[in-house]
Design a protein around this motif. Structure first.
Motif, mmCIF file in Angstrom:
data_model
loop_
_atom_site.group_PDB
_atom_site.id
_atom_site.type_symbol
_atom_site.label_atom_id
_atom_site.label_comp_id
_atom_site.label_asym_id
_atom_site.label_seq_id
_atom_site.Cartn_x
_atom_site.Cartn_y
_atom_site.Cartn_z
ATOM 1 N N GLU A 15 0.963 -0.700 -0.229
ATOM 2 C CA GLU A 15 0.087 -0.045 -0.109
ATOM 3 C C GLU A 15 0.639 0.998 -0.422
ATOM 4 N N ILE A 16 0.361 1.704 -0.743
ATOM 5 C CA ILE A 16 1.456 3.574 -0.972
ATOM 6 C C ILE A 16 1.028 4.502 -1.541
ATOM 7 N N THR A 17 1.169 5.284 -0.650
ATOM 8 C CA THR A 17 0.384 6.546 -0.370
ATOM 9 C C THR A 17 0.576 7.269 -1.216
ATOM 10 N N LEU A 18 0.464 8.376 -1.705
ATOM 11 C CA LEU A 18 1.526 9.145 -2.545
ATOM 12 C C LEU A 18 0.708 11.249 -2.804
ATOM 13 N N GLU A 19 1.479 12.119 -2.563
ATOM 14 C CA GLU A 19 1.327 13.493 -2.461
ATOM 15 C C GLU A 19 1.552 13.398 -4.081
ATOM 16 N N GLN A 20 1.002 14.445 -3.794
ATOM 17 C CA GLN A 20 0.387 15.412 -6.141
ATOM 18 C C GLN A 20 1.870 14.814 -6.637
ATOM 19 N N ASP A 21 1.825 14.797 -7.360
ATOM 20 C CA ASP A 21 3.459 14.402 -7.927
ATOM 21 C C ASP A 21 4.397 13.140 -8.510
ATOM 22 N N GLU A 22 3.348 12.919 -6.843
ATOM 23 C CA GLU A 22 4.938 11.374 -6.495
ATOM 24 C C GLU A 22 4.633 10.527 -7.808
ATOM 25 N N PHE A 23 5.269 9.483 -7.897
ATOM 26 C CA PHE A 23 4.448 8.321 -8.730
ATOM 27 C C PHE A 23 5.260 6.704 -8.191
ATOM 28 N N VAL A 24 4.781 6.018 -9.007
ATOM 29 C CA VAL A 24 5.484 4.365 -8.921
ATOM 30 C C VAL A 24 5.110 4.158 -9.639
ATOM 31 N N VAL A 25 6.420 3.420 -9.879
ATOM 32 C CA VAL A 25 6.414 2.160 -11.536
ATOM 33 C C VAL A 25 6.179 1.017 -10.808
ATOM 34 N N ALA A 26 5.833 -0.212 -11.351
ATOM 35 C CA ALA A 26 5.646 -1.118 -11.600
ATOM 36 C C ALA A 26 4.766 -2.334 -12.339
ATOM 37 N N GLN A 27 5.198 -3.159 -12.049
ATOM 38 C CA GLN A 27 4.883 -4.307 -13.543
ATOM 39 C C GLN A 27 3.437 -4.284 -13.595
ATOM 40 N N PRO A 28 3.282 -4.817 -14.948
ATOM 41 C CA PRO A 28 1.365 -4.636 -15.405
ATOM 42 C C PRO A 28 0.924 -5.342 -14.793
ATOM 43 N N ASN A 29 -0.501 -5.156 -14.628
ATOM 44 C CA ASN A 29 -1.257 -5.725 -13.821
ATOM 45 C C ASN A 29 -1.254 -6.345 -12.379
ATOM 46 N N SER A 30 -0.461 -5.644 -10.966
ATOM 47 C CA SER A 30 -0.575 -5.242 -10.400
ATOM 48 C C SER A 30 -1.060 -4.583 -9.265
ATOM 49 N N MET A 31 -1.647 -3.836 -10.483
ATOM 50 C CA MET A 31 -2.298 -3.242 -9.720
ATOM 51 C C MET A 31 -4.052 -4.076 -8.295
ATOM 52 N N LEU A 32 -4.001 -3.095 -7.649
ATOM 53 C CA LEU A 32 -5.123 -4.419 -7.050
ATOM 54 C C LEU A 32 -5.878 -2.967 -6.512
ATOM 55 N N THR A 33 -5.524 -1.963 -5.887
ATOM 56 C CA THR A 33 -6.745 -1.493 -5.704
ATOM 57 C C THR A 33 -6.143 0.428 -6.080
ATOM 58 N N MET A 34 -6.634 1.629 -6.783
ATOM 59 C CA MET A 34 -6.490 2.923 -6.052
ATOM 60 C C MET A 34 -7.568 3.578 -6.177
ATOM 61 N N THR A 35 -7.115 5.015 -5.687
ATOM 62 C CA THR A 35 -7.815 5.551 -5.571
ATOM 63 C C THR A 35 -8.235 6.169 -6.753
ATOM 64 N N SER A 36 -9.034 7.663 -7.064
ATOM 65 C CA SER A 36 -10.102 8.047 -8.367
ATOM 66 C C SER A 36 -8.921 8.697 -8.126
ATOM 67 N N GLY A 37 -7.692 9.802 -7.433
ATOM 68 C CA GLY A 37 -7.280 10.896 -8.106
ATOM 69 C C GLY A 37 -5.441 9.892 -8.333
ATOM 70 N N VAL A 38 -5.356 9.242 -8.469
ATOM 71 C CA VAL A 38 -3.908 8.229 -9.465
ATOM 72 C C VAL A 38 -3.724 8.039 -11.012
ATOM 73 N N LYS A 39 -3.496 8.699 -11.946
ATOM 74 C CA LYS A 39 -3.045 8.517 -12.786
ATOM 75 C C LYS A 39 -1.908 7.357 -13.618
ATOM 76 N N ILE A 40 -3.214 6.512 -14.821
ATOM 77 C CA ILE A 40 -1.782 5.210 -14.740
ATOM 78 C C ILE A 40 -1.571 6.104 -15.867
ATOM 79 N N ALA A 41 -0.668 5.917 -16.435
ATOM 80 C CA ALA A 41 0.739 5.750 -17.974
ATOM 81 C C ALA A 41 1.484 4.912 -17.747
ATOM 82 N N ALA A 42 1.120 3.608 -19.434
ATOM 83 C CA ALA A 42 1.448 2.733 -19.615
ATOM 84 C C ALA A 42 3.305 3.149 -20.245
#
Length: 266
Positions: A15-42
């Motif tokens: 579980e990762i909590t992010l402030e504005q403009d912070e990001f985490v890079v992860a393996q595809p298909n690893s997201m379990l949940t996220m809040t509405s203010g998170v943008k996904i880019a591939a």
């Protein structure tokens, strides 16, 4: 940025909590949940947000690391780049494939403060937290990468014949820079800190990550080839400190002869 490893050691989530403009890079298909203010880019492969230092490019760099997270942990004073990684290319994607990872990566970026992303490994097991600094680094074995934060540079390196023979494949992933790398495992994780010249033997299927200050050598499990083969152990790796090693308590089930052959070569 804050993170918590929960539900370990079997059904671990990150579980990762992010402030504005912070990001985490992860393996595809690893997201379990996220809040509405998170943008996904591939992205293709694993681009870095900074140029690796000469130390990071060395195969013999020293290392320090944090212990595996079983309880809540907080990232403190870790520089977080304000722009996403730019060094993405087709060659980066193919190198990721050679290292046993996905061709693409997913970036989760917060559009406002206090946004949350929860990642879940594909296998039943613990999550290892590795702290990467400018003077430290780790080698990740095939399939162990889950995510990374901060200006961490992850590249695919050639493991040579001993990598092939030890079932790690011809290529390993090397993490350097600054930030945290999260590794997925199968089963629980055992952490050993080796003193200088201290040695441990680990069956090749069980290694997750090890310091780049640790040397490893492919050896027979016993003095006799007959005993090595008939005991089912064959070849194993000998790791010599100083540094840290992380290994899992279970090996992933084999997918059959063809799968084993492809994994050995790639």
């Amino acid at each position: 940025m804050q993170f918590q490893v929960q539900h370990s050691p079997v059904f671990s989530t990150l579980e990762i909590t992010l402030e504005q403009d912070e990001f985490v890079v992860a393996q595809p298909n690893s997201m379990l949940t996220m809040t509405s203010g998170v943008k996904i880019a591939a992205h293709i492969g694993r681009g870095s947000s900074h140029e690796p230092t000469a130390r990071g490019e060395s195969e013999d760099a020293g290392v320090e690391n944090s212990t595996a997270a079983k309880e809540s942990q907080t990232l403190k004073n870790v520089p977080v780049p304000q722009k996403p990684p730019r060094k993405h290319s087709l060659s980066s994607g193919f190198k990721s494939l050679l290292g046993g990872e996905s061709f693409f990566t997913a970036e989760f970026r917060a559009k406002s403060d206090d946004e949350q992303v929860v990642l879940a490994p594909e296998s039943y097991g613990d999550i290892v937290v590795l702290e990467i600094t400018d003077e430290s680094g780790f080698y990740l074995t095939r399939g162990s990468y889950l995510a990374n934060t901060g200006p961490t540079h992850i590249r695919t390196t050639y493991g040579g014949l001993k990598g092939l023979m030890s079932k790690k494949g011809l290529f390993l992933m090397h993490a350097s820079g600054a930030g945290h790398v999260f590794c997925q495992s199968y089963g629980s994780v055992v952490h050993r800190e080796l003193a200088a010249d201290e040695t441990i033997y680990v069956d090749n299927r069980f290694m997750v990550a090890f310091s780049d200050s640790v040397t490893y050598q492919l050896v027979k499990a016993t003095e006799s080839i007959r005993d090595s083969l008939m005991s089912g152990e064959g070849l194993i790796n000998r790791y010599t400190g100083p540094g840290h090693v992380y290994y899992q308590t279970r090996g992933k089930p084999s997918g059959g002869f063809l799968s084993v052959l492809l994994e050995a070569f790639f």
